[in-house]
Design a protein around this motif. Structure first.
Motif, PDB file in Angstrom:
ATOM      1  N   ALA A   1       0.825  -1.206   0.000  1.00 56.76           N
ATOM      2  CA  ALA A   1       0.000   0.000   0.000  1.00 56.76           C
ATOM      3  C   ALA A   1       0.862   1.259   0.000  1.00 56.76           C
ATOM      4  O   ALA A   1       0.608   2.205  -0.763  1.00 56.76           O
ATOM      5  CB  ALA A   1      -0.931  -0.003   1.211  1.00 56.76           C
ATOM      6  N   VAL A   2       1.887   1.283   0.838  1.00 51.35           N
ATOM      7  CA  VAL A   2       2.771   2.441   0.908  1.00 51.35           C
ATOM      8  C   VAL A   2       3.519   2.630  -0.410  1.00 51.35           C
ATOM      9  O   VAL A   2       3.551   3.731  -0.985  1.00 51.35           O
ATOM     10  CB  VAL A   2       3.768   2.310   2.076  1.00 51.35           C
ATOM     11  N   LYS A   3       4.129   1.563  -0.900  1.00 53.17           N
ATOM     12  CA  LYS A   3       4.957   1.661  -2.107  1.00 53.17           C
ATOM     13  C   LYS A   3       4.133   2.023  -3.339  1.00 53.17           C
ATOM     14  O   LYS A   3       4.659   2.627  -4.283  1.00 53.17           O
ATOM     15  CB  LYS A   3       5.693   0.348  -2.352  1.00 53.17           C
ATOM     16  N   SER A   4       2.846   1.685  -3.346  1.00 49.72           N
ATOM     17  CA  SER A   4       2.016   1.983  -4.507  1.00 49.72           C
ATOM     18  C   SER A   4       1.780   3.478  -4.684  1.00 49.72           C
ATOM     19  O   SER A   4       1.498   3.934  -5.791  1.00 49.72           O
ATOM     20  CB  SER A   4       0.665   1.264  -4.397  1.00 49.72           C
ATOM     21  N   VAL A   5       1.896   4.241  -3.592  1.00 49.10           N
ATOM     22  CA  VAL A   5       1.665   5.689  -3.695  1.00 49.10           C
ATOM     23  C   VAL A   5       2.905   6.516  -3.381  1.00 49.10           C
ATOM     24  O   VAL A   5       2.971   7.688  -3.736  1.00 49.10           O
ATOM     25  CB  VAL A   5       0.498   6.134  -2.784  1.00 49.10           C
ATOM     26  N   ASP A   6       3.898   5.924  -2.697  1.00 49.95           N
ATOM     27  CA  ASP A   6       5.130   6.662  -2.384  1.00 49.95           C
ATOM     28  C   ASP A   6       6.282   5.658  -2.323  1.00 49.95           C
ATOM     29  O   ASP A   6       6.690   5.215  -1.254  1.00 49.95           O
ATOM     30  CB  ASP A   6       5.000   7.401  -1.051  1.00 49.95           C
ATOM     31  N   SER A   7       6.795   5.303  -3.502  1.00 49.06           N
ATOM     32  CA  SER A   7       7.811   4.242  -3.561  1.00 49.06           C
ATOM     33  C   SER A   7       9.103   4.630  -2.866  1.00 49.06           C
ATOM     34  O   SER A   7       9.913   3.765  -2.522  1.00 49.06           O
ATOM     35  CB  SER A   7       8.095   3.862  -5.013  1.00 49.06           C
ATOM     36  N   GLY A   8       9.331   5.919  -2.632  1.00 45.66           N
ATOM     37  CA  GLY A   8      10.557   6.354  -1.971  1.00 45.66           C
ATOM     38  C   GLY A   8      10.511   6.243  -0.463  1.00 45.66           C
ATOM     39  O   GLY A   8      11.548   6.325   0.196  1.00 45.66           O
ATOM     40  N   ALA A   9       9.320   6.047   0.116  1.00 57.18           N
ATOM     41  CA  ALA A   9       9.204   5.929   1.568  1.00 57.18           C
ATOM     42  C   ALA A   9       9.691   4.553   2.025  1.00 57.18           C
ATOM     43  O   ALA A   9       9.460   3.547   1.356  1.00 57.18           O
ATOM     44  CB  ALA A   9       7.757   6.143   2.001  1.00 57.18           C
ATOM     45  N   LEU A  10      10.368   4.517   3.164  1.00 59.58           N
ATOM     46  CA  LEU A  10      10.845   3.260   3.725  1.00 59.58           C
ATOM     47  C   LEU A  10       9.737   2.587   4.526  1.00 59.58           C
ATOM     48  O   LEU A  10       8.899   3.257   5.136  1.00 59.58           O
ATOM     49  CB  LEU A  10      12.043   3.501   4.643  1.00 59.58           C
ATOM     50  N   VAL A  11       9.751   1.278   4.548  1.00 59.87           N
ATOM     51  CA  VAL A  11       8.838   0.508   5.392  1.00 59.87           C
ATOM     52  C   VAL A  11       9.695  -0.321   6.345  1.00 59.87           C
ATOM     53  O   VAL A  11      10.542  -1.108   5.912  1.00 59.87           O
ATOM     54  CB  VAL A  11       7.929  -0.400   4.554  1.00 59.87           C
ATOM     55  N   ILE A  12       9.478  -0.127   7.639  1.00 57.93           N
ATOM     56  CA  ILE A  12      10.267  -0.781   8.684  1.00 57.93           C
ATOM     57  C   ILE A  12       9.364  -1.749   9.437  1.00 57.93           C
ATOM     58  O   ILE A  12       8.209  -1.427   9.741  1.00 57.93           O
ATOM     59  CB  ILE A  12      10.839   0.265   9.675  1.00 57.93           C
ATOM     60  N   THR A  13       9.875  -2.925   9.750  1.00 64.34           N
ATOM     61  CA  THR A  13       9.077  -3.877  10.523  1.00 64.34           C
ATOM     62  C   THR A  13       8.904  -3.378  11.957  1.00 64.34           C
ATOM     63  O   THR A  13       9.696  -2.586  12.463  1.00 64.34           O
ATOM     64  CB  THR A  13       9.720  -5.267  10.552  1.00 64.34           C
ATOM     65  N   ALA A  14       7.865  -3.855  12.595  1.00 65.20           N
ATOM     66  CA  ALA A  14       7.600  -3.470  13.985  1.00 65.20           C
ATOM     67  C   ALA A  14       8.724  -3.909  14.900  1.00 65.20           C
ATOM     68  O   ALA A  14       9.218  -5.035  14.793  1.00 65.20           O
ATOM     69  CB  ALA A  14       6.290  -4.087  14.455  1.00 65.20           C
ATOM     70  N   GLY A  15       9.114  -3.036  15.809  1.00 63.12           N
ATOM     71  CA  GLY A  15      10.023  -3.458  16.864  1.00 63.12           C
ATOM     72  C   GLY A  15       9.315  -4.492  17.741  1.00 63.12           C
ATOM     73  O   GLY A  15       8.122  -4.366  18.036  1.00 63.12           O
ATOM     74  N   LEU A  16      10.044  -5.523  18.136  1.00 68.85           N
ATOM     75  CA  LEU A  16       9.464  -6.600  18.932  1.00 68.85           C
ATOM     76  C   LEU A  16       9.713  -6.370  20.421  1.00 68.85           C
ATOM     77  O   LEU A  16      10.793  -5.931  20.819  1.00 68.85           O
ATOM     78  CB  LEU A  16      10.062  -7.944  18.517  1.00 68.85           C
ATOM     79  N   ALA A  17       8.718  -6.663  21.213  1.00 67.58           N
ATOM     80  CA  ALA A  17       8.892  -6.561  22.660  1.00 67.58           C
ATOM     81  C   ALA A  17       9.953  -7.554  23.122  1.00 67.58           C
ATOM     82  O   ALA A  17       9.962  -8.705  22.676  1.00 67.58           O
ATOM     83  CB  ALA A  17       7.576  -6.845  23.366  1.00 67.58           C
ATOM     84  N   PRO A  18      10.887  -7.144  23.995  1.00 68.12           N
ATOM     85  CA  PRO A  18      11.876  -8.088  24.532  1.00 68.12           C
ATOM     86  C   PRO A  18      11.205  -9.071  25.490  1.00 68.12           C
ATOM     87  O   PRO A  18      10.909  -8.738  26.633  1.00 68.12           O
ATOM     88  CB  PRO A  18      12.873  -7.178  25.270  1.00 68.12           C
ATOM     89  N   VAL A  19      10.921 -10.273  25.001  1.00 72.82           N
ATOM     90  CA  VAL A  19      10.195 -11.285  25.772  1.00 72.82           C
ATOM     91  C   VAL A  19      10.995 -12.579  25.751  1.00 72.82           C
ATOM     92  O   VAL A  19      11.461 -13.005  24.691  1.00 72.82           O
ATOM     93  CB  VAL A  19       8.793 -11.537  25.172  1.00 72.82           C
ATOM     94  N   GLY A  20      11.134 -13.212  26.915  1.00 69.96           N
ATOM     95  CA  GLY A  20      11.975 -14.401  27.010  1.00 69.96           C
ATOM     96  C   GLY A  20      11.232 -15.716  27.023  1.00 69.96           C
ATOM     97  O   GLY A  20      11.829 -16.753  27.310  1.00 69.96           O
ATOM     98  N   PHE A  21       9.921 -15.725  26.743  1.00 71.38           N
ATOM     99  CA  PHE A  21       9.171 -16.986  26.764  1.00 71.38           C
ATOM    100  C   PHE A  21       8.134 -16.984  25.647  1.00 71.38           C
ATOM    101  O   PHE A  21       7.764 -15.928  25.113  1.00 71.38           O
ATOM    102  CB  PHE A  21       8.467 -17.178  28.111  1.00 71.38           C
ATOM    103  N   THR A  22       7.658 -18.168  25.298  1.00 74.79           N
ATOM    104  CA  THR A  22       6.604 -18.329  24.304  1.00 74.79           C
ATOM    105  C   THR A  22       5.497 -19.194  24.878  1.00 74.79           C
ATOM    106  O   THR A  22       5.757 -20.313  25.339  1.00 74.79           O
ATOM    107  CB  THR A  22       7.152 -19.000  23.027  1.00 74.79           C
ATOM    108  N   ASP A  23       4.270 -18.669  24.890  1.00 70.45           N
ATOM    109  CA  ASP A  23       3.114 -19.512  25.199  1.00 70.45           C
ATOM    110  C   ASP A  23       2.059 -19.398  24.109  1.00 70.45           C
ATOM    111  O   ASP A  23       0.990 -20.009  24.216  1.00 70.45           O
ATOM    112  CB  ASP A  23       2.523 -19.186  26.571  1.00 70.45           C
TER     113      ASP A  23
END
Length: 525
Positions: A326-348
């Motif tokens: 969606a972003v690149k279709s209207v502004d190809s020069g804009a960067l897309v960055i993935t979400a920062g992940l919460a520092p979490v030490g377990f998985t449930d």
């Protein structure tokens, strides 16, 4: 997007040889393996041969020669980075010659947008790559960009600060941003606030802040998250009261694509980057309930807790992909960055997914193909940034036992996972970093689970900020660092207030001056 520079001269094809006036012979290839034969080729200037040693990996060799795994694969025709044996001859770049850049074309790219982004011309790109028609480029294709000798290997480091929009205090925010001397600002953007009802937008606060930052010449990152309630009707109707304050994705991801298109079109050429969502590995920001049977109202009058939560990297990458397109279709020069992940030490797979596991799965699901950088978060720690895990720091009685509470360890974790999963070229943006303190005026006292805030005084907070930027700048795979935050107290966010550079009485904490005094000028090329 920061590119890894491949310091080479022609040798990547006859087109490059013609441009630089080199009489490089055509490459010899082994038709059985598809792999180039470095031994039988005449070397171009800027290239040398390297004999693989026992226990060498392509990643280790790339690190040794200040290049990337993908660049070495391209240079040597290696399809599989693991197929490397002692005694093999590889072509590697020398570090003292003219630079060119290898760039992987992504969905939505055009030659015009690439030329604009990297300060070259469409004609030069066509000539350098033998492209006859400017519209004939394909996603996944690698092209070469010219780069003058001696220029900096990465773009100017992003010294950023997080801002919360507030129309009434916009002039004061801009004044303080100017005093900090930053070149980037990150704005927290709630989709729910901007589109409270479908197709009804409220942009006043954001418009004012973006316009002011643009006038100051500051680059802008928007962190977009929190779907509005109207896009989560069946979710919110069935949520237990304990979870109703949580946010999460919309039921229909196309609704988010529509919103991102509106946002990117409104700020095309002004907003430089978009961080897609916040901590999608955490229930708080990714509450997508699943009921094995229809939820019932209990004796208390409340709906029971969901049987499952639809949380995980595959779900997030689906959201990232449509936002990227969606972003690149209207502004190809804009960067897309993935979400920062919460520092979490377990998985449930309900409350959380461990940080490293989520990142590994995210890369395997193709996140690198739908982003220009990987977001990383660091917080919830009183450990000084210069330390490594896991000796007890002086004065810190708890919350030091995990590697996720150590700034250096978080950065290493991200870099190691990206390198091991053949995504070492993609840069890392630390989109949130900070140390909180109870000193100065705050809006609340630390709640249960936030006891670590008591360990850091204001002078330590100021010292840690300066140290964190020094460490991040020294790592060439880190593209920028965004301090959390300038004005959390002023907008009434009690948790953000512990980290705010300006306290609840409007006074600057020592960290304000510490951050302002960091030398943020780009190194001379």
């Amino acid at each position: 997007m920061r590119l890894q520079k491949l310091i080479i001269r022609t040798c990547l094809g006859m087109a490059i040889a013609v441009v630089f006036g080199l009489g490089t012979e055509a490459r010899m290839e082994d038709p059985g393996s598809g792999r180039r034969d470095p031994v039988s080729e005449e070397l171009a200037v800027g290239i040398e041969r390297y004999t693989v040693r026992p226990n060498d990996t392509l990643y280790a060799i790339a690190k040794r020669f200040n290049t990337s795994v993908k660049a070495l694969q391209s240079l040597n025709g290696l399809e599989d980075a693991a197929l490397l044996f002692a005694g093999d001859a590889l072509l590697v770049p020398r570090l003292d010659k003219t630079e060119v850049t290898a760039y992987l074309i992504k969905p939505g790219d055009s030659l015009f947008a690439i030329a604009r982004r990297f300060d070259t011309t469409v004609e030069d790109l066509q000539s350098l790559n033998g492209i006859a028609e400017r519209d004939h480029i394909l996603s996944g294709q690698t092209i070469i960009l010219p780069q003058s000798a001696g220029s900096a290997i990465r773009r100017q480091f992003a010294y950023g600060v997080t801002l919360f929009p507030d129309l009434q205090s916009t002039p004061d925010i801009l004044r303080r941003v100017k005093q900090l001397g930053v070149n980037w600002a990150k704005i927290e953007v709630s989709w729910a606030d901007l589109e409270p009802t479908a197709a009804h937008f409220v942009f006043d606060d954001l418009d004012a802040l973006i316009a002011g930052l643009d006038q100051l010449g500051i680059q802008i990152l928007l962190n977009v998250y929190e779907a509005p309630e109207w896009s989560r009707n069946s979710y919110t109707r069935q949520l237990n009261s304990l979870l109703r304050a949580n946010s999460g994705p919309p039921e229909n991801l196309e609704l988010f694509a529509d919103f991102m298109s509106v946002l990117a079109e409104r700020y095309a050429g002004i907003v430089d980057a978009y961080e897609i969502w916040k901590s999608p590995n955490l229930l708080k920001y990714w509450t997508a309930p699943v009921y094995e049977v229809p939820p019932a109202i209990g004796a208390s009058g409340d709906v029971g807790l969901p049987d499952k939560i639809r949380i995980g990297a595959a779900y997030y990458v689906d959201l990232l992909k449509i936002a990227f397109e969606a972003v690149k279709s209207v502004d190809s020069g804009a960067l897309v960055i993935t979400a920062g992940l919460a520092p979490v030490g377990f998985t449930d797979n309900y409350n959380a997914v461990e940080t490293g596991a989520f990142l590994r799965d995210m890369i395997r699901e193709g996140a690198a193909g739908y982003s220009d950088g990987i977001g990383a978060l660091f917080g919830a720690s009183a450990v000084p940034p210069a330390l490594f895990c896991c000796e007890q720091p002086p004065g810190v009685d708890t919350h030091y036992e995990s590697h996720l509470q150590y700034f250096r360890e978080i950065l290493y974790l991200y870099h190691d996972i990206l390198s091991r999963n053949a995504s070492g070229d993609i840069p890392i943006y630390i989109t949130q970093v900070g140390w909180g303190t109870i000193e100065g005026s705050n809006l609340a006292i630390p709640a249960a689970g936030l006891e670590w805030l008591r360990y850091t005084d204001q002078d330590e907070q100021a010292l840690y900020v300066a140290q964190a930027y020094d460490i991040a700048y020294g790592l060439n795979y880190i593209e920028g660092n965004f301090l959390y935050n300038l004005n959390g107290c002023a907008v009434g966010d009690s948790e953000a207030c512990f980290f705010s550079l300006v306290d609840a009485d409007g006074l600057r904490r020592p960290a304000f001056a510490s951050f302002a005094e960091i030398d943020k000028t780009a190194p001379e090329s």
